[in-house]
Design a protein around this motif. Structure first.
Motif: not given
Length: 318
Positions: A296-309
């Motif tokens: 989640d930290k990685i996904i948030s860093k790049w601003g793509v949270e809605d693409g997270a699994v």
């Protein structure tokens, strides 16, 4: 992205990926890539890693997973102005390496050669914004419907759709794929955008709405350059990539997104079907970093949270 012998398209509703924090990387100037790249700084030592014993013995002994990747696809994988390879995939791979006690070494190649690199054992895996599809799982050429290889397994780690973008202030009324009839679109060769453009071109011709011209390039940055110079009416690529270009190219003055995402589908790490042990090790490592919050930290860093699994999945593409 996807290899030319497989189709990235997969059924699914659009899924809007947040772009705000993509601007964190917006100041980075994008450069071209050579044939080889330096690997990420991540990884650990097998003796200290919690999931090292899940790896095949040869990889555990080597301490390296060789990754085939088309490193010209910001923000998923690209070189910053210092020449360092960065991006979502690099950060995810580094986190997986800590769990497995290995180093992920990325090697640059054009996207349509990555599956061949897996077959020839040049790479252990391919990780390059690669969409998981049934055709690719089964080694099927989507256009000819013929078998071209044994296929691969995927460990799915992200979800993204496809977007259209134009020069800023020059949308020409383009909002959907059908609006491209009579116009010219630029894409990266072999991607889902390329597949969608070819399918739309047939519809345009059938409906008598004017020819849709397609110009395909080896990488997305070349397509962007063509559009920026006025050589096309629109471009298309995966949403995170299109959004990054809109945010960063010309300081945000070159492009704008039009319409909504389509064809939401999972990105997966491609693993040869002959190596289920490596596939399962990667799945376990992905589940571990999801559980411990590092993902989640990685996904948030790049601003793509809605693409997270929320969990690792094998062969979840359609």
């Amino acid at each position: 992205m996807t290899a030319s012998t497989t189709c990235r398209t997969a059924a699914g509703k659009s899924r809007i990926v947040a772009v705000g924090a993509i601007a964190v990387a917006g100041a980075l100037l994008l450069t071209g890539c050579g044939d080889q790249t330096k690997d990420s700084d991540g990884g650990g030592t097998a003796k200290n890693a919690p999931l090292a014993d899940k790896l095949p013995k040869d990889i555990k002994d080597d301490g390296v997973i060789k990754v085939g990747s088309d490193i010209a696809y910001p923000p998923v994988e690209y070189k910053d102005k210092s020449g360092k390879v960065v991006g979502i995939d690099l950060d995810v791979a580094e986190a997986l390496g800590k769990q497995l006690g290995v180093e992920f070494k990325f090697e640059n190649g054009t996207f349509d050669t990555l599956l061949g690199g897996l077959r020839s054992k040049r790479y252990n895996v391919a990780m390059s914004a690669m969409t998981d599809t049934k055709d690719r799982q089964n080694g099927i050429d989507p256009e000819k419907g013929t078998k071209v290889g044994e296929g691969v397994d995927f460990v799915d780690y992200f979800t993204a759709g496809v977007s259209i973008y134009t020069k800023k202030g020059e949308t020409q009324g383009i909002k959907t794929w059908s609006d491209l009839c009579g116009k010219k679109v630029v894409v990266q060769r072999g991607t889902v955008s390329h597949d969608l453009a070819k399918a739309e071109a047939k519809k345009c011709e059938k409906d008598g709405k004017g020819k849709l011209s397609i110009e395909a390039f080896d990488n997305d940055q070349q397509a962007q350059t063509r559009l920026r110079s006025g050589g096309a009416d629109a471009g298309s690529s995966d949403f995170p990539v299109a959004a990054f270009a809109v945010k960063t190219s010309g300081g945000g003055k070159d492009f704008e997104l039009v319409g909504e995402q389509v064809e939401a589908a999972p990105y997966g790490i491609a693993v040869p079907k002959s190596n289920p042990e490596l596939r399962d090790a990667l799945k376990a490592a992905l589940d571990a970093i999801i559980k411990n919050g590092e993902y989640d930290k990685i996904i948030s860093k790049w601003g793509v949270e809605d693409g997270a699994v929320t969990k690792a999945q094998v062969n979840g593409g359609k």
